[in-house]
Design a protein around this motif. Structure first.
Motif, PDB file in Angstrom:
ATOM      1  N   PHE A  68     -24.991 -31.751 -36.379  1.00 33.77           N
ATOM      2  CA  PHE A  68     -25.530 -32.739 -35.447  1.00 33.77           C
ATOM      3  C   PHE A  68     -26.250 -32.055 -34.292  1.00 33.77           C
ATOM      4  O   PHE A  68     -27.368 -32.434 -33.931  1.00 33.77           O
ATOM      5  N   THR A  69     -25.611 -31.051 -33.726  1.00 32.29           N
ATOM      6  CA  THR A  69     -26.236 -30.323 -32.615  1.00 32.29           C
ATOM      7  C   THR A  69     -27.503 -29.621 -33.057  1.00 32.29           C
ATOM      8  O   THR A  69     -28.519 -29.634 -32.337  1.00 32.29           O
ATOM      9  N   ALA A  70     -27.497 -29.015 -34.246  1.00 36.39           N
ATOM     10  CA  ALA A  70     -28.689 -28.323 -34.753  1.00 36.39           C
ATOM     11  C   ALA A  70     -29.844 -29.291 -34.968  1.00 36.39           C
ATOM     12  O   ALA A  70     -31.002 -28.958 -34.709  1.00 36.39           O
ATOM     13  N   ALA A  71     -29.540 -30.509 -35.431  1.00 33.87           N
ATOM     14  CA  ALA A  71     -30.586 -31.481 -35.742  1.00 33.87           C
ATOM     15  C   ALA A  71     -31.109 -32.202 -34.507  1.00 33.87           C
ATOM     16  O   ALA A  71     -32.287 -32.580 -34.453  1.00 33.87           O
ATOM     17  N   THR A  72     -30.264 -32.402 -33.513  1.00 36.39           N
ATOM     18  CA  THR A  72     -30.654 -33.221 -32.360  1.00 36.39           C
ATOM     19  C   THR A  72     -30.824 -32.431 -31.070  1.00 36.39           C
ATOM     20  O   THR A  72     -31.421 -32.935 -30.116  1.00 36.39           O
ATOM     21  N   GLY A  73     -30.256 -31.231 -31.016  1.00 33.05           N
ATOM     22  CA  GLY A  73     -30.273 -30.459 -29.774  1.00 33.05           C
ATOM     23  C   GLY A  73     -29.235 -30.923 -28.770  1.00 33.05           C
ATOM     24  O   GLY A  73     -29.215 -30.445 -27.625  1.00 33.05           O
ATOM     25  N   ILE A  74     -28.349 -31.833 -29.172  1.00 33.22           N
ATOM     26  CA  ILE A  74     -27.337 -32.378 -28.270  1.00 33.22           C
ATOM     27  C   ILE A  74     -26.036 -31.599 -28.438  1.00 33.22           C
ATOM     28  O   ILE A  74     -25.438 -31.592 -29.514  1.00 33.22           O
ATOM     29  N   PHE A  75     -25.585 -30.954 -27.390  1.00 31.05           N
ATOM     30  CA  PHE A  75     -24.329 -30.203 -27.405  1.00 31.05           C
ATOM     31  C   PHE A  75     -23.158 -31.163 -27.232  1.00 31.05           C
ATOM     32  O   PHE A  75     -23.217 -32.085 -26.415  1.00 31.05           O
ATOM     33  N   ILE A  76     -22.101 -30.950 -28.006  1.00 31.89           N
ATOM     34  CA  ILE A  76     -20.912 -31.794 -27.921  1.00 31.89           C
ATOM     35  C   ILE A  76     -19.811 -31.051 -27.166  1.00 31.89           C
ATOM     36  O   ILE A  76     -19.344 -29.995 -27.599  1.00 31.89           O
ATOM     37  N   GLU A  77     -19.410 -31.576 -26.030  1.00 29.82           N
ATOM     38  CA  GLU A  77     -18.291 -31.002 -25.288  1.00 29.82           C
ATOM     39  C   GLU A  77     -16.988 -31.483 -25.917  1.00 29.82           C
ATOM     40  O   GLU A  77     -16.807 -32.688 -26.152  1.00 29.82           O
ATOM     41  N   VAL A  78     -16.072 -30.583 -26.189  1.00 30.94           N
ATOM     42  CA  VAL A  78     -14.799 -30.936 -26.819  1.00 30.94           C
ATOM     43  C   VAL A  78     -13.682 -30.875 -25.777  1.00 30.94           C
ATOM     44  O   VAL A  78     -13.522 -29.870 -25.082  1.00 30.94           O
ATOM     45  N   ILE A  79     -12.927 -31.966 -25.668  1.00 25.76           N
ATOM     46  CA  ILE A  79     -11.789 -32.007 -24.765  1.00 25.76           C
ATOM     47  C   ILE A  79     -10.535 -32.314 -25.578  1.00 25.76           C
ATOM     48  O   ILE A  79     -10.610 -32.913 -26.653  1.00 25.76           O
ATOM     49  N   LYS A  80      -9.382 -31.904 -25.053  1.00 24.29           N
ATOM     50  CA  LYS A  80      -8.147 -32.003 -25.839  1.00 24.29           C
ATOM     51  C   LYS A  80      -6.950 -32.192 -24.915  1.00 24.29           C
ATOM     52  O   LYS A  80      -6.972 -31.747 -23.767  1.00 24.29           O
ATOM     53  N   SER A  81      -5.926 -32.838 -25.427  1.00 23.56           N
ATOM     54  CA  SER A  81      -4.688 -33.006 -24.680  1.00 23.56           C
ATOM     55  C   SER A  81      -4.086 -31.652 -24.328  1.00 23.56           C
ATOM     56  O   SER A  81      -4.082 -30.727 -25.150  1.00 23.56           O
ATOM     57  N   ASP A  82      -3.587 -31.523 -23.112  1.00 22.55           N
ATOM     58  CA  ASP A  82      -2.893 -30.293 -22.723  1.00 22.55           C
ATOM     59  C   ASP A  82      -1.383 -30.412 -22.948  1.00 22.55           C
ATOM     60  O   ASP A  82      -0.619 -29.504 -22.602  1.00 22.55           O
ATOM     61  N   LYS A  83      -0.971 -31.522 -23.563  1.00 22.18           N
ATOM     62  CA  LYS A  83       0.449 -31.772 -23.796  1.00 22.18           C
ATOM     63  C   LYS A  83       0.816 -31.755 -25.275  1.00 22.18           C
ATOM     64  O   LYS A  83       1.910 -31.331 -25.650  1.00 22.18           O
ATOM     65  N   TYR A  84      -0.118 -32.223 -26.129  1.00 23.25           N
ATOM     66  CA  TYR A  84       0.148 -32.317 -27.562  1.00 23.25           C
ATOM     67  C   TYR A  84      -0.950 -31.608 -28.349  1.00 23.25           C
ATOM     68  O   TYR A  84      -2.135 -31.712 -28.025  1.00 23.25           O
ATOM     69  N   SER A  85      -0.542 -30.931 -29.431  1.00 26.81           N
ATOM     70  CA  SER A  85      -1.510 -30.178 -30.232  1.00 26.81           C
ATOM     71  C   SER A  85      -2.175 -31.022 -31.307  1.00 26.81           C
ATOM     72  O   SER A  85      -3.323 -30.766 -31.683  1.00 26.81           O
ATOM     73  N   ASP A  86      -1.473 -32.022 -31.826  1.00 30.11           N
ATOM     74  CA  ASP A  86      -2.007 -32.864 -32.893  1.00 30.11           C
ATOM     75  C   ASP A  86      -1.130 -34.103 -33.031  1.00 30.11           C
ATOM     76  O   ASP A  86      -0.177 -34.297 -32.260  1.00 30.11           O
ATOM     77  N   ILE A  87      -1.430 -34.950 -34.029  1.00 31.90           N
ATOM     78  CA  ILE A  87      -0.674 -36.191 -34.190  1.00 31.90           C
ATOM     79  C   ILE A  87       0.790 -35.916 -34.521  1.00 31.90           C
ATOM     80  O   ILE A  87       1.686 -36.626 -34.067  1.00 31.90           O
ATOM     81  N   TRP A  88       1.040 -34.863 -35.289  1.00 33.29           N
ATOM     82  CA  TRP A  88       2.413 -34.543 -35.685  1.00 33.29           C
ATOM     83  C   TRP A  88       3.249 -34.135 -34.471  1.00 33.29           C
ATOM     84  O   TRP A  88       4.449 -34.463 -34.393  1.00 33.29           O
ATOM     85  N   ASP A  89       2.636 -33.464 -33.546  1.00 35.36           N
ATOM     86  CA  ASP A  89       3.305 -33.075 -32.314  1.00 35.36           C
ATOM     87  C   ASP A  89       3.674 -34.312 -31.500  1.00 35.36           C
ATOM     88  O   ASP A  89       4.767 -34.403 -30.920  1.00 35.36           O
TER      89      ASP A  89
END
Length: 254
Positions: free
Chosen positions: A59-80
């Protein structure tokens, strides 16, 4: 500074979720409001298909739009989330969505100065109305609805841009959610059983450990249709028709 419905905003946040609709909504927003006024943001749940990284890069290569990724600082994934909260899903929604998406988004937002772009398509005006009712303090531009985009049009637009759709779509899933979504019902989980047997088995064990079942059977007892929980390890492999089940969404209103 941009303006929407006569109100100024300092920033436009495009919530980019690895889905076709949110991706196209982001493209439209960057064109309408200007790249200098927009940010594209992805909430990483840690539980999606690994092909999503390829999709994000394409997507970024095709559009030039950078995607910022944010994440919980408390849980690593759904299982957590499931292990620590001992909660899967209920009338109020899915705990994983609240922890890994809603809270993460709200920590990122400036409620007064940010205009949000969500990937609601032309057939989802009722979902949008529910979202607005439950989030009166937030400002939303339903850019796909404004421009008449259906979900199929979003697929077609990504193809036109030369971006291969995420693998979950190619496998026949209606949405590109986490692998093993607790909002799914019998047909969905029997498809997961076939495509991702290790995930199916893991969720079946989690259900038993927590003492809560995701799926429901709907027998008629004494002339009354009932909804009775059934554990995945008891689910008939032929139960349900995934294509007939309502799409599962993983947004802020789960």
């Amino acid at each position: 500074m941009v303006e929407f419905n006569g109100r100024p905003f300092k920033r436009v946040i495009c919530w980019w979720s690895h889905g076709a609709a949110s991706a196209v909504a982001t493209v439209l927003a960057f064109k309408e409001y200007g790249a200098e006024n927009c940010v594209a943001v992805c909430q990483d749940t840690g539980s999606e298909h690994p092909d999503n990284e390829r999709f994000r890069a394409d997507f970024t290569a095709a559009t030039g739009i950078f995607i910022e990724v944010i994440k919980s600082d408390k849980y690593s994934d759904i299982w957590d989330v499931f292990e620590k909260t001992r909660w899967l899903v209920g009338p109020a929604g899915a705990r994983c969505t609240g922890e890994l998406k809603r809270k993460v988004a709200e920590n990122y937002l400036n409620f007064f100065d940010d205009l949000e772009v969500l990937g609601y398509t032309a057939s989802e005006e009722l979902r949008l109305s529910r979202w607005i009712t439950n989030n009166e303090e937030r400002f939303i531009d339903p850019i796909l609805i404004r421009n008449g985009y259906s979900k199929q049009m979003c697929f077609d637009e990504l193809t036109r841009l030369g971006i291969k759709l995420p693998e979950m779509y190619m496998l026949g899933y209606q949405n590109n959610n986490c692998i093993g979504c607790v909002k799914g019902q019998a047909g969905y989980w029997n498809k997961i059983r076939k495509d991702f047997p290790e995930t199916f088995d893991r969720m079946a064990k989690v259900e038993r450990e927590i003492g809560a079942a995701i799926c429901k059977t709907e027998p008629t007892i004494d002339g009354v249709r009932q909804r009775i929980p059934i554990y995945l390890d008891e689910l008939d492999p032929s139960a349900g028709r995934y294509k007939d089940e309502p799409p599962m969404t993983c947004g802020f209103l789960c």
